[in-house]
Design a protein around this motif. Structure first.
Motif, PDB file in Angstrom:
ATOM      1  N   UNK A 239       0.847  -1.191   0.000  1.00  0.00           N
ATOM      2  CA  UNK A 239       0.000   0.000   0.000  1.00  0.00           C
ATOM      3  C   UNK A 239       0.884   1.244   0.000  1.00  0.00           C
ATOM      4  N   UNK A 240       0.684   2.149  -0.963  1.00  0.00           N
ATOM      5  CA  UNK A 240       1.500   3.361  -1.050  1.00  0.00           C
ATOM      6  C   UNK A 240       0.641   4.611  -0.882  1.00  0.00           C
ATOM      7  N   UNK A 241      -0.481   4.482  -0.193  1.00  0.00           N
ATOM      8  CA  UNK A 241      -1.332   5.635   0.049  1.00  0.00           C
ATOM      9  C   UNK A 241      -0.656   6.590   1.027  1.00  0.00           C
ATOM     10  N   UNK A 242      -1.283   7.740   1.268  1.00  0.00           N
ATOM     11  CA  UNK A 242      -0.666   8.758   2.105  1.00  0.00           C
ATOM     12  C   UNK A 242      -0.365   8.294   3.508  1.00  0.00           C
ATOM     13  N   UNK A 243      -1.253   7.507   4.108  1.00  0.00           N
ATOM     14  CA  UNK A 243      -1.046   7.053   5.481  1.00  0.00           C
ATOM     15  C   UNK A 243       0.032   5.987   5.592  1.00  0.00           C
ATOM     16  N   UNK A 244       0.460   5.418   4.470  1.00  0.00           N
ATOM     17  CA  UNK A 244       1.419   4.315   4.471  1.00  0.00           C
ATOM     18  C   UNK A 244       2.760   4.698   3.861  1.00  0.00           C
ATOM     19  N   UNK A 245       2.968   5.962   3.501  1.00  0.00           N
ATOM     20  CA  UNK A 245       4.126   6.332   2.697  1.00  0.00           C
ATOM     21  C   UNK A 245       5.450   5.998   3.378  1.00  0.00           C
TER      22      UNK A 245
END
Length: 425
Positions: A239-245
């Motif tokens: 996951x490369x979403x904002x919360x996981x960067x």
């Protein structure tokens, strides 16, 4: 160098740091970005000054995106830029909090809040060369010799192993990535249905009868065989979403080390990223240089630090890729916080399909770092029953524990405890 207002427009004033020279402030800001890890040269600084002069701005947002376009060339640099911009251009009073992040033993451990992603790196870059407040040094005649017993103190390396990726500074993250590159992820071979003519526990009747035919039909010795062994594939869904960067970058460093290390045992390592869409970065992760590999992966995946559509991305993976990359005994590493707000696909159904296709589905969730974590979110509750193991993935130590999960398929990690909490709620 001050932007010239256009005729007929009224510009709101922009609060700049003490130095009234905009060119000098932009140069100092670029120097801080470079210390925080962004790849900037003098040419970009000149381009930024010219761009601000040419574009002008009516509000801080225009100024922000003008500098962002000039200075940010990699998706992973966006968070650092945002924090430094807030510190330098928008909130000078925030400097006190940033200093406290760097000197907790001097400023006190009772911070107003936990540092956000990239804040510590931004603080180090902007405060470089500034000395923190220190207690007065006693006179020579009053000096007290203190013996410190460090026998039970944790080493710097052990402390870094336990430190959250999101709280690491630039130097700490660089050290952590070198530690991740040394980790091993061995896997046991899988027995196939095929046989090979080698001494083993199985009787090879075909070979035995062929030998007997050459000897007039008399069986003098039984031929034996054993089952062939092959190594499974490893499939990584990150996951490369904002919360996981912050976590996704660290995990991809680890995946790159596994994919490019000889003798790991994996037949093939396939890597995919997902946020709002699914992207295959397997070819990019095969580059030997980790920086070049991550840069190519960042260019391939256009949804870095964006939204999250886990159900839709898993649907695309199950439809287009699952059977192509699975193979016998394949293992999936699913790295996500499970916070899915998309209701267009049945997330539980897609996780069930994933579990039926692969031998193991190991879910790594950085939210498990919180002691009070409970699977109350809708996406987490739908996904949890269909993983074979549920584990944390927020520091070097948690990724090092993956070997235990792979070698012991019965080790479900925190899954049973989370299921009990889910059913209890």
């Amino acid at each position: 160098m001050t932007p010239r207002p256009k005729p007929g427009n009224t510009y709101a004033p922009l609060d700049l740091p003490d130095d009234p020279k905009l060119a000098g402030n932009i140069t100092h800001f670029a120097r801080a970005l470079r210390k925080a890890g962004l790849k900037l040269g003098p040419g970009r600084v000149i381009d930024a000054i010219n761009a601000v002069q040419a574009v002008g701005f009516t509000q801080r947002g225009d100024f922000y995106w003008t500098l962002h376009a000039c200075f940010v060339s990699r998706p992973e640099d966006s968070a650092v830029f945002a924090q430094l911009f807030r510190l330098y251009w928008r909130d000078p009073q925030y400097l006190d909090h940033m200093m406290s992040l760097l000197t907790p033993m001097v400023r006190g451990v009772q911070e107003d809040r936990t540092a956000q992603a990239a804040e510590k790196r931004a603080a180090e870059a902007l405060l470089d060369g500034q000395e923190p407040d220190r207690p007065d040094t006693p006179d020579s005649e009053d000096e007290i010799e203190i013996d410190i017993d460090a026998s039970h103190s944790a080493s710097a390396e052990e402390r870094l192993r336990q430190l959250d990726f999101e709280q690491m500074s630039t130097a700490e993250m660089a050290t952590a990535t070198r530690m991740l590159a040394q980790l091993r992820l061995p896997v046991a071979p899988v027995l196939t249905r095929r046989r090979q003519a080698l001494p083993g526990p199985l009787v090879d009747w075909q070979q035995t009868m062929r030998r007997a035919a050459r000897q007039g039909g008399e069986i003098t010795r039984l031929a034996t065989a054993r089952r062939r062994q092959r190594y499974p594939n490893l499939v990584v869904l990150c996951d490369i979403s904002g919360s996981m960067s912050a976590y996704s970058r660290a995990v991809l460093h680890f995946v790159h080390a596994v994919a490019n290390r000889e003798g790991q045992g994996w037949a093939q390592v396939h890597a995919f990223t997902f946020g709002t869409s699914l992207t295959n970065i397997t070819r990019q992760m095969r580059r030997r240089d980790v920086d070049a590999a991550l840069a190519a992966a960042g260019a391939q995946a256009q949804d870095w630090e964006g939204g999250t559509r886990i159900g839709a991305c898993l649907h695309d993976f199950n439809r287009d890729w699952a059977r192509r990359v699975a193979g016998q005994g394949a293992v999936v590493l699913l790295i996500t916080d499970g916070l899915d707000r998309d209701t267009s696909h049945d997330l539980g159904r897609e996780m069930e399909r994933l579990k039926l296709t692969f031998a193991q589905v190991i879910w790594l969730n950085p939210l498990l770092r919180w002691d009070g974590f409970a699977p109350l979110a809708r996406g987490i509750a739908q996904m949890l029953p269909h993983c074979t193991s549920f584990r944390a993935a927020h520091n070097v130590a948690s990724l090092a524990d993956l070997a235990q999960a792979l070698m012991r398929p019965d080790d479900a990690g925190e899954k049973r405890r989370m299921l009990a909490a889910l059913h209890g709620s």
